[in-house]
Design a protein around this motif. Structure first.
Motif, short mmCIF file in Angstrom:
data_model
loop_
_atom_site.label_atom_id
_atom_site.label_comp_id
_atom_site.label_asym_id
_atom_site.label_seq_id
_atom_site.Cartn_x
_atom_site.Cartn_y
_atom_site.Cartn_z
N ARG A 46 -13.92 15.78 58.20
CA ARG A 46 -13.41 16.70 59.33
C ARG A 46 -13.43 18.17 58.85
O ARG A 46 -13.33 18.88 59.77
CB ARG A 46 -11.81 16.23 59.54
CG ARG A 46 -11.83 14.70 60.18
CD ARG A 46 -10.39 14.45 60.45
NE ARG A 46 -10.12 13.19 61.17
CZ ARG A 46 -9.19 12.46 60.76
NH1 ARG A 46 -8.51 12.40 59.72
NH2 ARG A 46 -9.14 11.25 61.42
N PRO A 92 -15.45 22.75 62.97
CA PRO A 92 -14.10 22.96 63.70
C PRO A 92 -14.20 21.87 64.87
O PRO A 92 -13.21 20.98 64.80
CB PRO A 92 -14.03 24.27 64.49
CG PRO A 92 -14.84 25.21 63.58
CD PRO A 92 -16.05 24.37 62.98
N SER A 93 -15.30 21.35 65.32
CA SER A 93 -15.23 20.21 66.33
C SER A 93 -14.82 18.87 65.61
O SER A 93 -14.84 17.93 66.33
CB SER A 93 -16.33 20.27 67.10
OG SER A 93 -17.60 19.51 66.61
N ALA A 101 -12.48 18.27 63.43
CA ALA A 101 -11.31 18.46 62.98
C ALA A 101 -10.57 17.27 63.79
O ALA A 101 -9.46 16.77 63.23
CB ALA A 101 -10.47 19.69 62.99
N LYS A 102 -10.98 17.03 64.99
CA LYS A 102 -10.20 15.80 65.84
C LYS A 102 -11.15 14.60 65.93
O LYS A 102 -10.78 13.74 66.62
CB LYS A 102 -10.24 16.65 67.17
CG LYS A 102 -9.38 17.95 67.03
CD LYS A 102 -9.21 18.64 68.44
CE LYS A 102 -8.41 19.59 67.83
NZ LYS A 102 -7.67 20.58 69.05
N ARG A 140 -12.05 10.98 65.16
CA ARG A 140 -11.34 9.77 64.74
C ARG A 140 -12.06 9.28 63.64
O ARG A 140 -13.23 9.60 63.27
CB ARG A 140 -11.18 8.82 65.62
CG ARG A 140 -10.54 9.39 67.00
CD ARG A 140 -9.19 9.78 66.85
NE ARG A 140 -8.46 9.89 68.19
CZ ARG A 140 -8.21 10.78 68.88
NH1 ARG A 140 -8.80 11.85 68.55
NH2 ARG A 140 -7.68 10.63 70.05
#
Lengths: 646, 332
Positions: free
Chosen positions: B167, B171-172, B174-175, B177
């Motif tokens: 993660r 930045p993309s 970081a979310k 799963r």
């Protein structure tokens, strides 16, 4: 809700702290996180350059470096200037490493906050120094407490806009303290900061010389995240042994090991253990790892164990110590956070998953919903996205569990929609639920007394076969009116009936019951039991009840026997029901004076396959009675014969 | 945390490197790393995830990119199923433009560790002579990586695929799963992902759907290097500085790895001491100038690093938000 519980199950070491940040878009949460990353020098030059560039293009910080851009990842939210999901961010200092679960503060907050909180050690709650403690602060604190995050720090942000005023900060700190006390939470630490300018985050700054406490980062580096057993030098932690089995490893015929992660306590070679649900006991023979056998393994360790006896152990079993067995059962009460766009429907089936334990379950009742504004439990039948509700869940196999306040892993579960496979709820188990009367098992010494009179003899004497008519429909549908006319007509024909009217039930047999879904269900059960007794005597039972739940009506059908149960659905339009309501019940329900009123504030499940459907707005009473009689004649419950043309 | 007593010396020996990049002893030059406790926690969490996949899925596969993250993931998979073998194959999507050292490392690891290695190349792309020089990084990556990966996953009917993404990379991510749901077309919809609570992972999929699993989600780049050092995990020597032939193009140092390299006007390869922070297709992977010839040097350099890891990847610079766009299209 949300006592400062200290669950086991996610034991951490002090060098890694998992944080949950909560606050609204306006509280400057993303900016605070960006500030932590920026000032602790966690940013690479190229990413910082990109943020400088984007601040100029799309930034919302009015000329300042828009640090929020560091926390907000996805394109869509960059465009909207809001955070839409849980983002995990990482930074470390020489003291500690941190994982931040950043959760948004807008409408999806409950779902996302619950997700972030499920693995967090500590919550950082933002309060706007200008606005002070808000309803949202109470919500965030409450949800964090509910999810077992017992340690919290309140960052009073935007101190720059409050003139770095000490009095303002002190009054907010007092409010926070009072709120925590009212919610039964551990008292949070309050720290004044300005995320935008950096005061109090990593460095004290020059503007708050009156504040002599730690900066936010300093506090995070040194706080003892209560709620987690401290690791001693040996890594030994206290607690009961809980080792849920993930997988059986059987690489060849000589080796059979059980893989899993210890979620509480310590497993030791040589210790005697019990395996749930079989209850068999054995001893741990070896703790096998790639790096060699271990003598013991504490909370959090992913291990493989072998046992000294060849007993049957599989995925979903839990290895526990002998002294402190977990609970087991098919009914639990649990608090759930509902995460699906589709509402929870009482009686629906879901898959319940807790690690390796996966089973079918049915939500048998909604005990209440948390009103997030008042933080009180209110009656509810529907549970919607982002609702927090307390449910009774019935599983088809035994669930091995601990209360969530004792163990976050064995005390929690997720619910999965069986059609879409979506995760629809996060559940925290409170306790084993008392069995509803429907499932109560009579004492083992009781024996049913049989009559020497056969049903054939009774039928011959009475000239009828026993049957139960359930007249179901909303208040004002005509249930009692038709029951009364039907009773008279059958009497005229020489039939023998017993009328069981819902209102009469509540004046006597069910005088102790209210109108919750649970109590309505119990009223139907008592009526059905009476109807069965009546039928056993050869008599015809006429039951007139709202009976709004399809699942409950189905149970009544099973109890009485499908071959002698007739469901008659009285189905006029709702406006007609309302116009017939002379007692003013609908209006009282509209005003909220009567709660959970079917057709207004509680659902009425229309029967999908009623034996008879009668629209009493188009058929008069006689026509309805004739239709029912015709049905009884066709079923040979009563002899065919001349309808009295009164 | 007590460390294991080594009662199984063969297993311990097998985990040590024989050739290639070696972990030196903890040098005084290296900064103090995270304590063993943190790495142990990350290891335990990852092992739990890897086992969960084998328990829940019918037909998993591990994507093996030969990079440092893949090397860590492979090591964790061995740990997860010890004393048994890794119960799933490793799949390498070979674009035919990987560094030569990566391919020889891959084949040697498969032999020495003894895992099942599957290699897939998009033969349509090869037939059409798709290459990073003529077709641009976007089109080339789509054909030789994204499409190739879809082909391989569909051919193998895999319902779960492990990837080594973290993660903290971009930045993309970081979310992202740990269990990332993909529809029948391998598409990732960031708004339609399952919430992940506690460690109860929901791996249920309908036929044709799949889950990408990222066991290293919570690791940082520095954690990976510390773990490689602590566990003596062998990595491709390209991660360590050595004199290599490079050309500088638009500020990026590209290594001339074979005769297919296309020089632009005036370009001459020169020998410079460089290393790579990530490994991929050599014409698309930038080197950094470095003298860090040992793992400890690398870790010390990381601590001073001022450029994030993916910066050496040409693909990420195509446009803002480009990684998110690629993930929607099915790029790993």
């Amino acid at each position: 809700m949300g006592p400062a519980a200290v669950p086991e199950g996610t034991g951490r070491h002090p060098d890694l702290l998992r944080l949950l940040t909560c606050g609204s878009v306006d509280d400057g949460k993303s900016t605070l996180i960006g500030r932590l990353l920026h000032d602790s020098r966690q940013l690479h030059d190229d990413r910082l350059a990109a943020v400088y560039k984007e601040s100029a293009l799309a930034g919302h910080a009015g000329g300042h470096l828009d640090l929020a851009l560091l926390a907000d990842g996805l394109m869509a939210e960059r465009e909207q200037g809001i955070t839409i999901d849980v983002a995990y961010l990482y930074f470390s200092t020489p003291e500690r490493s941190f994982i931040i679960a950043d959760t948004p503060g807008h409408e999806q907050y409950t779902r996302n906050m619950a997700t972030g909180a499920s693995t967090a050690d500590l919550a950082v709650i933002l309060v706007d120094a200008v606005r002070g403690v808000t309803t949202q602060t109470r919500r965030h604190s409450s949800i964090a407490g509910l999810m077992g995050v017992s340690a919290a720090v309140v960052a009073v942000n935007k101190m720059d806009l409050a003139g770095y005023d000490e009095t303002r900060f002190r009054s907010i700190a007092a409010e926070v303290s009072a709120m925590a006390g009212a919610l039964g939470l551990a008292e949070p630490v309050c720290i004044p900061v300005s995320a935008l300018h950096g005061d109090g985050v990593v460095e004290p700054g020059a503007n708050m010389s009156w504040y002599d406490g730690p900066c936010l980062l300093d506090h995070l580096e040194h706080v003892d995240a209560a709620g987690h057993p401290p690791a001693g030098a040996s890594g030994l932690v206290g607690g009961r042994l809980r080792l849920p089995v993930q997988l059986v490893l059987r690489p060849d015929h000589r080796f059979r090991g059980f893989a899993g992660t210890v979620c509480e306590g310590t497993v030791r070679a040589g210790d005697r253990v019990r395996v749930e649900p079989s209850g068999r006991t054995t001893a741990i023979e070896r703790i096998v790892t790639f790096d060699g056998d271990l003598e013991e393994a504490g909370t959090g360790r992913a291990v493989v164990v072998t046992t000294s006896d060849e007993i049957d152990i599989g995925r979903g079993d839990v290895i526990v110590d002998l002294a402190y067995p977990p609970q087991r059962g098919r009914r639990v009460t649990a608090t759930v956070v509902w995460m699906s766009q589709a509402d929870l429907v009482v009686g629906s089936e879901y898959l319940l998953a807790q690690g390796g334990q996966t089973m079918n379950c049915r939500v048998s009742e909604v005990l209440g919903r948390l009103d997030v504004d008042t933080l009180e439990s209110v009656p509810a039948d529907a549970v919607r996205l982002n609702d927090i509700a307390t449910l009774t869940v019935r599983t088809d196999t035994e669930l091995i569990f601990d209360p969530y306040t004792q163990n976050r892993t064995t005390g929690s579960f997720i619910l999965i929609d069986r059609a879409s496979n979506a995760t629809v709820a996060a559940g925290m188990i409170e306790a084993a639920a008392p069995a509803a009367a429907w499932e109560a098992v009579p004492g083992p010494t009781l024996e049913r007394q049989r009559s020497s009179i056969t049903s054939a003899e009774r039928a011959q004497r009475l000239g009828q076969r026993p049957v139960t008519l359930l007249l179901t429909g909303l208040t004002g549908a005509g249930k009692s009116t038709i029951a009364s006319a039907l009773e008279r007509e059958l009497f005229e024909r020489g039939c023998t009936t017993v009328r069981l009217d819902g209102e009469n039930m509540r004046l006597g047999v069910s005088r102790d019951l209210g109108f919750s879904s649970r109590d309505r269900s119990e009223n139907v059960r008592r009526t059905a039991e009476l109807a069965r007794l009546v039928n056993d005597q050869g008599l015809i039972a006429i039951a007139a009840l709202v009976a709004p739940s399809a699942a409950v009506r189905e149970r009544a059908r099973e109890l009485i026997g499908p071959d002698r149960f007739v469901e008659v659905f009285l189905d006029p339009p709702l406006e007609v029901c309302r116009s017939r309501d002379h007692a003013g019940l609908y209006e009282a329900a509209d005003r909220g004076e009567i709660r959970q009123f079917p057709g207004v504030s509680a659902p009425y499940d229309k029967p999908a396959d009623a034996d008879l459907v009668l629209d009493t707005s188009r058929l008069d009473v006689d026509a309805c009675v004739r239709a029912i009689l015709a049905w009884l004649e066709a079923g040979r419950f009563i002899p065919a014969g001349g309808t009295s043309e009164a | 945390m007590t460390r294991p007593t080594r009662s199984v010396p063969e297993a311990a020996a097998a985990s040590r490197p024989r050739r290639g990049a070696r972990a030196g002893p903890s040098g005084s030059g290296a900064p103090a790393g995270p304590s063993r406790g943190r790495l142990q926690q990350l290891e335990d969490e990852s092992v739990h995830i890897i086992r969960e996949v084998v328990a829940q899925f019918r037909n998993p596969v591990m994507l093996y990119s030969i990079g440092k993250d893949s090397s860590v993931m492979l090591h964790l998979a061995r740990k997860a199923f010890h004393p048994g073998p890794i119960p799933f194959p490793l799949l390498h999507v070979d674009t035919t433009w990987k560094f030569r050292e990566m391919i020889s490392f891959r084949d040697r690891m498969a032999r020495e560790v003894g895992f099942e290695l599957l290699v897939h190349t998009n033969s349509d792309g090869v037939a059409a002579q798709v290459n990073p020089f003529d077709h641009g990084s976007l089109h080339y990556t789509d054909v030789m990586k994204t499409q190739a990966l879809k082909q391989a996953l569909e051919a193998g009917r895999y319902d779960a695929a492990f990837g080594g993404a973290r993660r903290d990379e971009e930045p993309s991510r970081a979310k992202e799963r740990v269990f990332s749901f993909r529809d029948r077309n391998h598409r990732w919809d960031p708004k339609n992902q399952r919430p992940e609570l506690w460690n109860h992972y929901n791996g249920r999929v309908a036929p044709g759907e799949s889950i990408r699993v990222f066991p290293l989600s919570n690791w940082t780049e520095l954690d990976v290097w510390h773990y490689i050092a602590a566990e003596h995990i062998e990595v491709v020597p390209l991660y360590l500085a050595a004199p290599r032939p490079v050309v500088e193009r638009d500020g990026t140092l590209l290594m001339v790895d074979d005769e297919r390299f296309r020089f632009e006007a005036g370009e001459q390869p020169e020998m410079r001491s460089v290393r790579f922070r990530t490994l991929g297709c050599y014409p698309l992977t930038g080197a950094v100038e470095s003298r860090a010839a040992t793992l400890d040097d690398v870790i010390a350099e990381m601590a001073r690093a001022s450029r994030s890891e993916r910066e050496g990847r040409v693909i990420d610079h195509d446009r803002s938000g480009s990684m998110e766009q690629k993930k929607r299209e099915g790029y790993f």
